[in-house]
Design an enzyme around this catalytic site. Sequence first.
Site, PDB file in Angstrom:
ATOM      1  N   HIS A   1       0.845  -1.071  -0.148  1.00 57.95           N
ATOM      2  CA  HIS A   1       0.088  -0.046  -0.055  1.00 57.95           C
ATOM      3  C   HIS A   1       0.827   1.100  -0.106  1.00 57.95           C
ATOM      4  O   HIS A   1       1.802   1.367   0.960  1.00 57.95           O
ATOM      5  CB  HIS A   1      -0.782  -0.055   1.346  1.00 57.95           C
ATOM      6  CG  HIS A   1      -2.022   1.084   1.375  1.00 57.95           C
ATOM      7  ND1 HIS A   1      -3.182   1.085   1.428  1.00 57.95           N
ATOM      8  CD2 HIS A   1      -1.829   2.556   1.497  1.00 57.95           C
ATOM      9  CE1 HIS A   1      -3.998   2.029   1.623  1.00 57.95           C
ATOM     10  NE2 HIS A   1      -2.812   3.155   1.398  1.00 57.95           N
TER      11      HIS A   1
ATOM     12  N   HIS B   1       3.411   4.262   0.560  1.00 56.42           N
ATOM     13  CA  HIS B   1       3.506   4.931   1.673  1.00 56.42           C
ATOM     14  C   HIS B   1       4.814   5.709   1.549  1.00 56.42           C
ATOM     15  O   HIS B   1       5.653   5.102   0.641  1.00 56.42           O
ATOM     16  CB  HIS B   1       3.356   3.872   2.745  1.00 56.42           C
ATOM     17  CG  HIS B   1       4.552   2.646   2.561  1.00 56.42           C
ATOM     18  ND1 HIS B   1       4.202   1.747   2.059  1.00 56.42           N
ATOM     19  CD2 HIS B   1       5.784   2.490   3.154  1.00 56.42           C
ATOM     20  CE1 HIS B   1       5.139   0.965   2.003  1.00 56.42           C
ATOM     21  NE2 HIS B   1       6.186   1.546   2.834  1.00 56.42           N
TER      22      HIS B   1
ATOM     23  N   HIS C   1       8.043   7.264   3.734  1.00 52.00           N
ATOM     24  CA  HIS C   1       8.563   7.327   5.016  1.00 52.00           C
ATOM     25  C   HIS C   1       9.053   8.626   5.193  1.00 52.00           C
ATOM     26  O   HIS C   1       9.845   9.321   4.143  1.00 52.00           O
ATOM     27  CB  HIS C   1       9.653   6.386   4.740  1.00 52.00           C
ATOM     28  CG  HIS C   1       9.566   4.927   4.796  1.00 52.00           C
ATOM     29  ND1 HIS C   1       9.695   4.025   5.839  1.00 52.00           N
ATOM     30  CD2 HIS C   1       9.159   4.260   3.736  1.00 52.00           C
ATOM     31  CE1 HIS C   1       9.099   2.927   5.398  1.00 52.00           C
ATOM     32  NE2 HIS C   1       8.987   2.927   4.062  1.00 52.00           N
TER      33      HIS C   1
HETATM   34  P1  5GP Z   1       8.403  -0.799   3.440  1.00 50.13           P
HETATM   35  O1  5GP Z   1       9.671  -1.646   3.566  1.00 50.13           O
HETATM   36  O2  5GP Z   1       7.224  -1.669   2.769  1.00 50.13           O
HETATM   37  O3  5GP Z   1       8.857   0.491   2.602  1.00 50.13           O
HETATM   38  O4  5GP Z   1       8.007  -0.007   4.729  1.00 50.13           O
HETATM   39  C1  5GP Z   1       7.019  -0.722   5.439  1.00 50.13           C
HETATM   40  C2  5GP Z   1       7.120  -0.280   6.724  1.00 50.13           C
HETATM   41  O5  5GP Z   1       5.895  -0.487   7.750  1.00 50.13           O
HETATM   42  C3  5GP Z   1       8.307  -0.362   7.607  1.00 50.13           C
HETATM   43  O6  5GP Z   1       9.052   0.529   8.080  1.00 50.13           O
HETATM   44  C4  5GP Z   1       7.680  -1.107   9.013  1.00 50.13           C
HETATM   45  O7  5GP Z   1       8.431  -0.991   9.986  1.00 50.13           O
HETATM   46  C5  5GP Z   1       6.212  -0.520   8.928  1.00 50.13           C
HETATM   47  N1  5GP Z   1       5.341  -1.517   9.409  1.00 50.13           N
HETATM   48  C6  5GP Z   1       5.050  -2.733   9.406  1.00 50.13           C
HETATM   49  N2  5GP Z   1       3.925  -3.197   9.883  1.00 50.13           N
HETATM   50  C7  5GP Z   1       3.661  -2.187  10.726  1.00 50.13           C
HETATM   51  C8  5GP Z   1       2.396  -1.914  11.725  1.00 50.13           C
HETATM   52  O8  5GP Z   1       1.585  -2.864  11.961  1.00 50.13           O
HETATM   53  N3  5GP Z   1       2.434  -0.511  12.099  1.00 50.13           N
HETATM   54  C9  5GP Z   1       2.994   0.289  11.818  1.00 50.13           C
HETATM   55  N4  5GP Z   1       2.919   1.769  12.453  1.00 50.13           N
HETATM   56  N5  5GP Z   1       4.118   0.193  10.919  1.00 50.13           N
HETATM   57  C10 5GP Z   1       4.372  -0.826  10.296  1.00 50.13           C
HETATM   58 ZN    ZN Z   2      -4.475  -0.940   1.290  1.00 49.13          ZN
END
Ligand code: 5GP
Ligand code: ZN
Length: 112
Positions: free
Chosen positions: A97, A99, A101
Amino acid sequence: MDCLFCKIINKEIPSQIVYEDNDILAFNDIAPKAPVHILIIPKKHISSHAELGEFDAELMGKIHMVINKIAREKGILESGYRVIINCGEDGGQEVKHLHFHLLGGKKLEINM
Ligand code: 5GP
Ligand code: ZN
Protein backbone atom coordinates in the site's frame (compact mmCIF):
# COMPACT_ATOMS: atom_id res chain seq x y z
CA MET A 1 -8.91 -6.71 0.95
CA ASP A 2 -6.15 -8.12 3.09
CA CYS A 3 -3.99 -5.02 3.38
CA LEU A 4 -2.22 -4.07 6.59
CA PHE A 5 -2.35 -0.32 5.96
CA CYS A 6 -6.04 -0.42 4.94
CA LYS A 7 -6.65 -2.09 8.31
CA ILE A 8 -4.74 0.73 10.02
CA ILE A 9 -6.86 3.27 8.09
CA ASN A 10 -10.03 1.46 9.20
CA LYS A 11 -8.71 1.36 12.80
CA GLU A 12 -8.88 -2.43 12.80
CA ILE A 13 -5.21 -2.32 13.75
CA PRO A 14 -4.12 0.37 16.21
CA SER A 15 -1.47 2.94 15.33
CA GLN A 16 -0.10 6.16 16.73
CA ILE A 17 -1.79 8.65 14.41
CA VAL A 18 0.08 11.88 13.73
CA TYR A 19 -2.24 13.39 11.11
CA GLU A 20 -5.56 12.48 9.52
CA ASP A 21 -7.93 14.02 6.99
CA ASN A 22 -10.43 12.61 4.48
CA ASP A 23 -7.73 11.48 2.06
CA ILE A 24 -4.52 10.98 4.05
CA LEU A 25 -3.35 9.24 7.21
CA ALA A 26 0.04 9.60 8.91
CA PHE A 27 1.23 7.41 11.79
CA ASN A 28 4.44 6.44 13.56
CA ASP A 29 6.40 3.56 12.04
CA ILE A 30 6.32 0.53 14.35
CA ALA A 31 10.10 0.00 13.95
CA PRO A 32 11.53 3.53 13.75
CA LYS A 33 14.91 3.97 12.05
CA ALA A 34 15.30 7.56 13.28
CA PRO A 35 13.91 9.72 16.13
CA VAL A 36 11.19 10.83 13.68
CA HIS A 37 9.93 8.01 11.45
CA ILE A 38 6.41 8.56 10.22
CA LEU A 39 4.52 6.82 7.43
CA ILE A 40 2.22 8.96 5.29
CA ILE A 41 -0.34 7.10 3.19
CA PRO A 42 -3.29 7.83 0.93
CA LYS A 43 -6.53 6.38 2.32
CA LYS A 44 -7.31 5.19 -1.18
CA HIS A 45 -5.65 1.80 -1.69
CA ILE A 46 -2.87 2.30 -4.25
CA SER A 47 -0.64 -0.75 -4.12
CA SER A 48 2.62 0.97 -5.09
CA HIS A 49 4.17 4.03 -6.69
CA ALA A 50 4.11 2.09 -9.98
CA GLU A 51 0.30 2.00 -9.84
CA LEU A 52 -0.16 5.78 -9.72
CA GLY A 53 -2.47 7.23 -12.33
CA GLU A 54 -2.92 10.75 -13.67
CA PHE A 55 -5.94 11.28 -11.41
CA ASP A 56 -3.68 10.81 -8.37
CA ALA A 57 -1.62 13.94 -9.12
CA GLU A 58 -3.57 16.23 -6.77
CA LEU A 59 -3.50 13.63 -3.98
CA MET A 60 0.27 13.21 -4.32
CA GLY A 61 0.75 16.97 -4.16
CA LYS A 62 -1.39 17.09 -1.03
CA ILE A 63 0.65 14.31 0.58
CA HIS A 64 3.80 16.39 0.11
CA MET A 65 2.17 19.37 1.79
CA VAL A 66 1.14 17.12 4.72
CA ILE A 67 4.73 15.82 4.98
CA ASN A 68 5.95 19.43 5.08
CA LYS A 69 3.40 20.28 7.81
CA ILE A 70 4.39 17.25 9.91
CA ALA A 71 8.09 18.05 9.50
CA ARG A 72 7.38 21.56 10.79
CA GLU A 73 5.38 20.24 13.76
CA LYS A 74 8.11 17.72 14.63
CA GLY A 75 10.75 20.46 14.52
CA ILE A 76 12.80 19.00 11.68
CA LEU A 77 11.89 21.41 8.90
CA GLU A 78 15.17 23.29 9.29
CA SER A 79 17.47 20.50 10.54
CA GLY A 80 16.45 18.45 7.52
CA TYR A 81 14.72 15.20 6.74
CA ARG A 82 14.37 12.48 4.15
CA VAL A 83 11.29 11.26 2.29
CA ILE A 84 11.50 7.72 0.93
CA ILE A 85 9.20 5.66 -1.26
CA ASN A 86 10.16 2.01 -1.68
CA CYS A 87 8.56 0.50 -4.77
CA GLY A 88 8.37 -3.13 -5.79
CA GLU A 89 10.76 -5.97 -5.12
CA ASP A 90 14.02 -4.24 -6.04
CA GLY A 91 12.91 -1.11 -4.16
CA GLY A 92 12.44 -3.16 -0.98
CA GLN A 93 8.72 -2.49 -0.60
CA GLU A 94 7.28 -4.76 2.09
CA VAL A 95 3.77 -3.38 2.57
CA LYS A 96 1.82 -3.27 -0.70
CA HIS A 97 0.00 0.00 0.00
CA LEU A 98 1.79 3.13 -1.22
CA HIS A 99 3.50 4.89 1.68
CA PHE A 100 5.98 7.71 2.16
CA HIS A 101 8.57 7.38 4.93
CA LEU A 102 9.40 10.67 6.68
CA LEU A 103 12.70 10.33 8.54
CA GLY A 104 14.58 12.89 10.57
CA GLY A 105 15.79 14.04 13.96
CA LYS A 106 19.35 12.81 13.42
CA LYS A 107 22.03 12.86 10.74
CA LEU A 108 20.82 10.10 8.44
CA GLU A 109 23.10 7.53 6.84
CA ILE A 110 23.23 7.54 3.06
CA ASN A 111 22.13 3.89 2.96
CA MET A 112 18.81 3.45 4.71
P1 5GP B 1 8.43 -0.66 3.29
O1 5GP B 1 9.59 -1.57 3.57
O2 5GP B 1 7.24 -1.39 2.70
O3 5GP B 1 8.78 0.59 2.53
O4 5GP B 1 8.00 -0.09 4.70
C1 5GP B 1 7.02 -0.67 5.51
C2 5GP B 1 7.14 -0.02 6.87
O5 5GP B 1 5.97 -0.34 7.60
C3 5GP B 1 8.34 -0.52 7.70
O6 5GP B 1 9.14 0.61 8.04
C4 5GP B 1 7.69 -1.17 8.92
O7 5GP B 1 8.42 -0.94 10.11
C5 5GP B 1 6.31 -0.53 8.96
N1 5GP B 1 5.27 -1.36 9.53
C6 5GP B 1 5.06 -2.68 9.26
N2 5GP B 1 4.00 -3.13 9.95
C7 5GP B 1 3.54 -2.08 10.68
C8 5GP B 1 2.45 -1.94 11.61
O8 5GP B 1 1.68 -2.86 11.91
N3 5GP B 1 2.29 -0.71 12.16
C9 5GP B 1 3.10 0.35 11.87
N4 5GP B 1 2.85 1.50 12.48
N5 5GP B 1 4.13 0.25 10.99
C10 5GP B 1 4.35 -0.96 10.42
ZN1 ZN C 1 -4.35 -0.88 1.38
